[in-house]
Design a protein around this motif. Structure first.
Motif, PDB file in Angstrom:
ATOM      1  N   LEU A 103       0.837  -1.214   0.000  1.00 49.56           N
ATOM      2  CA  LEU A 103       0.000   0.000   0.000  1.00 49.56           C
ATOM      3  C   LEU A 103       0.869   1.261   0.000  1.00 49.56           C
ATOM      4  O   LEU A 103       0.644   2.191  -0.788  1.00 49.56           O
ATOM      5  CB  LEU A 103      -0.920  -0.002   1.234  1.00 49.56           C
ATOM      6  CG  LEU A 103      -1.839   1.217   1.346  1.00 49.56           C
ATOM      7  CD1 LEU A 103      -2.884   1.230   0.240  1.00 49.56           C
ATOM      8  CD2 LEU A 103      -2.520   1.267   2.716  1.00 49.56           C
ATOM      9  N   ILE A 104       1.890   1.265   0.879  1.00 45.55           N
ATOM     10  CA  ILE A 104       2.794   2.433   0.937  1.00 45.55           C
ATOM     11  C   ILE A 104       3.519   2.597  -0.401  1.00 45.55           C
ATOM     12  O   ILE A 104       3.663   3.711  -0.920  1.00 45.55           O
ATOM     13  CB  ILE A 104       3.808   2.281   2.100  1.00 45.55           C
ATOM     14  CG1 ILE A 104       3.062   2.288   3.426  1.00 45.55           C
ATOM     15  CG2 ILE A 104       4.857   3.393   2.078  1.00 45.55           C
ATOM     16  CD1 ILE A 104       3.940   2.152   4.664  1.00 45.55           C
ATOM     17  N   GLN A 105       3.936   1.470  -0.971  1.00 41.11           N
ATOM     18  CA  GLN A 105       4.610   1.520  -2.283  1.00 41.11           C
ATOM     19  C   GLN A 105       3.714   2.195  -3.329  1.00 41.11           C
ATOM     20  O   GLN A 105       4.155   3.075  -4.060  1.00 41.11           O
ATOM     21  CB  GLN A 105       4.901   0.098  -2.765  1.00 41.11           C
ATOM     22  CG  GLN A 105       6.147  -0.521  -2.187  1.00 41.11           C
ATOM     23  CD  GLN A 105       6.424  -1.867  -2.847  1.00 41.11           C
ATOM     24  OE1 GLN A 105       6.343  -2.015  -4.057  1.00 41.11           O
ATOM     25  NE2 GLN A 105       6.741  -2.856  -2.027  1.00 41.11           N
ATOM     26  N   GLN A 106       2.441   1.758  -3.366  1.00 38.33           N
ATOM     27  CA  GLN A 106       1.531   2.292  -4.388  1.00 38.33           C
ATOM     28  C   GLN A 106       1.317   3.792  -4.206  1.00 38.33           C
ATOM     29  O   GLN A 106       1.336   4.546  -5.178  1.00 38.33           O
ATOM     30  CB  GLN A 106       0.167   1.571  -4.324  1.00 38.33           C
ATOM     31  CG  GLN A 106       0.214   0.083  -4.626  1.00 38.33           C
ATOM     32  CD  GLN A 106       0.879  -0.229  -5.960  1.00 38.33           C
ATOM     33  OE1 GLN A 106       0.669   0.452  -6.960  1.00 38.33           O
ATOM     34  NE2 GLN A 106       1.741  -1.236  -5.971  1.00 38.33           N
ATOM     35  N   VAL A 107       1.152   4.213  -2.936  1.00 39.01           N
ATOM     36  CA  VAL A 107       0.905   5.650  -2.667  1.00 39.01           C
ATOM     37  C   VAL A 107       2.106   6.485  -3.109  1.00 39.01           C
ATOM     38  O   VAL A 107       1.959   7.489  -3.812  1.00 39.01           O
ATOM     39  CB  VAL A 107       0.614   5.877  -1.155  1.00 39.01           C
ATOM     40  CG1 VAL A 107       0.615   7.367  -0.810  1.00 39.01           C
ATOM     41  CG2 VAL A 107      -0.726   5.250  -0.780  1.00 39.01           C
ATOM     42  N   PHE A 108       3.323   6.027  -2.732  1.00 40.83           N
ATOM     43  CA  PHE A 108       4.512   6.853  -2.997  1.00 40.83           C
ATOM     44  C   PHE A 108       5.200   6.542  -4.333  1.00 40.83           C
ATOM     45  O   PHE A 108       6.212   7.148  -4.665  1.00 40.83           O
ATOM     46  CB  PHE A 108       5.483   6.775  -1.812  1.00 40.83           C
ATOM     47  CG  PHE A 108       4.928   7.429  -0.586  1.00 40.83           C
ATOM     48  CD1 PHE A 108       4.868   8.815  -0.477  1.00 40.83           C
ATOM     49  CD2 PHE A 108       4.390   6.674   0.443  1.00 40.83           C
ATOM     50  CE1 PHE A 108       4.309   9.429   0.635  1.00 40.83           C
ATOM     51  CE2 PHE A 108       3.837   7.272   1.562  1.00 40.83           C
ATOM     52  CZ  PHE A 108       3.787   8.660   1.655  1.00 40.83           C
ATOM     53  N   LEU A 109       4.628   5.599  -5.080  1.00 41.54           N
ATOM     54  CA  LEU A 109       5.105   5.423  -6.452  1.00 41.54           C
ATOM     55  C   LEU A 109       4.174   6.120  -7.437  1.00 41.54           C
ATOM     56  O   LEU A 109       4.604   6.620  -8.475  1.00 41.54           O
ATOM     57  CB  LEU A 109       5.175   3.937  -6.813  1.00 41.54           C
ATOM     58  CG  LEU A 109       6.380   3.142  -6.269  1.00 41.54           C
ATOM     59  CD1 LEU A 109       6.227   1.664  -6.573  1.00 41.54           C
ATOM     60  CD2 LEU A 109       7.694   3.656  -6.813  1.00 41.54           C
ATOM     61  N   TRP A 110       2.871   6.192  -7.072  1.00 37.42           N
ATOM     62  CA  TRP A 110       1.895   6.702  -8.032  1.00 37.42           C
ATOM     63  C   TRP A 110       1.229   8.001  -7.611  1.00 37.42           C
ATOM     64  O   TRP A 110       1.108   8.915  -8.428  1.00 37.42           O
ATOM     65  CB  TRP A 110       0.812   5.629  -8.286  1.00 37.42           C
ATOM     66  CG  TRP A 110       1.387   4.406  -8.907  1.00 37.42           C
ATOM     67  CD1 TRP A 110       1.754   3.260  -8.267  1.00 37.42           C
ATOM     68  CD2 TRP A 110       1.725   4.221 -10.292  1.00 37.42           C
ATOM     69  NE1 TRP A 110       2.284   2.367  -9.168  1.00 37.42           N
ATOM     70  CE2 TRP A 110       2.274   2.928 -10.418  1.00 37.42           C
ATOM     71  CE3 TRP A 110       1.611   5.008 -11.440  1.00 37.42           C
ATOM     72  CZ2 TRP A 110       2.710   2.398 -11.631  1.00 37.42           C
ATOM     73  CZ3 TRP A 110       2.046   4.480 -12.656  1.00 37.42           C
ATOM     74  CH2 TRP A 110       2.591   3.207 -12.738  1.00 37.42           C
ATOM     75  N   LEU A 111       0.795   8.086  -6.347  1.00 38.65           N
ATOM     76  CA  LEU A 111       0.027   9.263  -5.928  1.00 38.65           C
ATOM     77  C   LEU A 111       0.956  10.468  -5.685  1.00 38.65           C
ATOM     78  O   LEU A 111       0.784  11.529  -6.277  1.00 38.65           O
ATOM     79  CB  LEU A 111      -0.760   8.917  -4.657  1.00 38.65           C
ATOM     80  CG  LEU A 111      -1.923   9.829  -4.314  1.00 38.65           C
ATOM     81  CD1 LEU A 111      -2.964   9.826  -5.419  1.00 38.65           C
ATOM     82  CD2 LEU A 111      -2.563   9.410  -2.982  1.00 38.65           C
TER      83      LEU A 111
END
Lengths: 255, 258
Positions: free
Chosen positions: A196-204
């Motif tokens: 989840l953290i990866q997705q937020v700080f890779l995409w958002l």
């Protein structure tokens, strides 16, 4: 604008030469900070040779690239951003607003920080050594350079947004350190974080992408995330520009 | 007590700017997450549950406590003095019937009070300190007090560079990095080879690493006294240097007003 920028750069250089002790210490502190990051990485990798497929050389590539992006931002923009909050709060923007120049860029480029150039050149030298070892193809090297440039623009946009908030918010000083903290937490392999953290700080808010993507290119693993980083950065720059224009409407002069 | 008002003001200001407090806690949370996930990855790929006698769970608790301590031991006095010197307004402070450093200490204490309360509660509720007898409890309080005073004097000493430096902002990341590495914020210094164990007695380690081990009940009685003695030594050295450097700095200061 080019001529004005040359004048601003020469003024910055004159200031640096006037305050030689400050400049020298700033450069030494910058080098120390990089060395400390290096030692910390050395400790991590003294217990294992690989973390999620990252060797010490990959890790070195990651933190050196993150430092390169960070020092390039510092060299080009940090001195201007340091002053801007005070100038907004004390109502001292009049002199630039009266000039026939774009006030957004004038204030963004008001000063360059020459001491950071020392650490910038040092990390650039180390990174060249790492890239010579990794041997990226010319196309991947181009991707790497593009990712670094986007990274600098991304950090600039984040800081510009935070600094310009001074038009509306007074006293929230901790906010100014948020982009720096975010980028230092991002100077680690993305895979150590939960999905989840990866997705937020890779995409958002692609701060992890800013540090991890150039390292991928250096390793001949091109990624479409570069394109996304570019889109988000352009969007953030646009937001910061609109914020500046709106902020000027709230500005109260001290003169 | 004239400085009590200063302390109260600092506490009030800290709570008045709740946004700053929340953001500080958020960024500390971010640092803790980064350090914890990095170490969990190291544990996972090292194939061992135990690194230098420290298990993964103990490492997580250690990292949380040491990061809270990093909030207590801030570098704020550097930037306050720098701002006063740059603007020339230090002269206004010097004209007041107060001692600048005593006032600065009470401000420092007031700003750290919320975090000191958290640390105190953790000691009272979780720490095994109280199971080790009153001598150990008193020794622990002494170590905490002396280390706090020592670190304040050290930061105040560093703040005097503002007399000669125009910009002190580069000191912030450096001090953070020093606390990270020498203070044991990135990893417990005990995992370093034996030849490097003297590092546990540097001022940053006393404030970070040793106080964390104290809370976790990992400091033996002899280690406690050694840490306290060393902290007293650093405190005296910092106090003497502060006096000397302040005298030199104040001579080079150009004030305004007054």
């Amino acid at each position: 604008m080019g001529k004005i920028y040359r004048v601003l750069v020469s003024q910055s250089l004159a200031e640096t030469l006037s305050y030689r002790l400050t400049a020298s210490l700033t450069a030494i502190f910058g080098v120390m900070f990089y060395l400390i990051e290096l030692v910390t990485g050395g400790v991590y990798f003294s217990f294992t040779t690989s973390i999620y497929g990252w060797t010490f050389l990959d890790y070195l590539n990651l933190i050196t690239t993150a430092s390169l992006v960070s020092y390039a931002y510092q060299f080009l923009f940090v001195a201007a951003h340091e002053d801007l909050t005070d100038q907004i709060l004390s109502g001292n923007l009049d002199y630039s607003l009266l000039r026939p120049v774009n006030s957004y860029w004038f204030h963004a480029c008001y000063r360059v920080d020459f001491p950071s150039l020392v650490t910038l050149l040092l990390t650039a030298g180390i990174e060249i050594g790492i890239l010579l070892k990794l041997q990226p193809t010319p196309l991947n090297l181009l991707g790497y350079l593009l990712a670094v440039i986007i990274g600098v623009a991304f950090i600039f946009a984040l800081n510009q947004i935070v600094v310009t908030l001074a038009f509306w918010v007074d006293g929230l000083t901790a906010l100014n350190g948020v982009p720096e903290d975010l980028m230092s937490a991002s100077a680690r392999p993305a895979k150590i974080y939960p999905r989840l953290i990866q997705q937020v700080f890779l995409w958002l808010i692609p701060s992890l992408a800013i540090t991890n993507v150039p390292a991928q290119f250096g390793h001949n693993h091109p990624t479409w995330l570069l394109l996304w980083m570019g889109i988000v950065t352009v969007a953030l720059l646009a937001v910061s520009y609109v914020e500046w224009q709106r902020g000027l409407l709230k500005y109260v002069s001290a003169n | 007590m004239k400085y009590w008002q200063t302390y109260q003001n600092a506490v009030t200001t800290t709570f008045a700017y709740r946004g700053n407090l929340v953001l500080h806690l958020l960024t500390v949370g971010l640092n803790i997450l980064m350090a914890c996930f990095m170490w969990l990855a190291v544990y996972r790929f090292s194939g061992s549950d135990n690194i230098a006698g420290i298990g993964a769970n103990q490492m997580i608790v250690y990292l949380i406590v040491v990061n809270v301590l990093a909030l207590i031991f801030s570098a704020n006095p550097i930037f306050t003095l720098s701002s006063l010197i740059r603007s020339g307004n230090l002269s206004v402070m010097l004209l007041r019937p107060i001692n600048y450093f005593r006032q600065s200490f009470w401000t420092y204490l007031g700003q750290a009070t919320p975090y000191l309360v958290v640390y105190g509660l953790a000691i009272g509720l979780v720490s095994p300190i109280f199971h080790q007898g009153w001598v150990y409890v008193l020794g622990s309080l002494l170590l905490l007090g002396v280390t706090y005073g020592m670190y304040f004097l050290l930061i105040s000493l560093i703040s005097l560079t503002s007399f000669w430096l125009i910009q002190v902002w580069p000191l912030r990341p450096v001090l953070s990095a020093l606390f990270l590495l020498l203070g044991g914020q990135a990893f417990p210094l005990q995992i370093l080879p034996h030849a490097w164990q003297w590092l546990t007695l540097n001022p940053f380690a006393l404030a970070g690493n040793q106080l964390t081990l104290l809370l976790l009940g990992k400091l033996s009685q002899s280690q406690l006294w050694l840490a306290t003695g060393t902290a007293v030594g650093w405190l005296l050295l910092a106090a003497v240097l502060l006096k000397i450097v302040w005298r030199r700095g104040i001579r080079s200061f150009e004030g305004v007003g007054g």
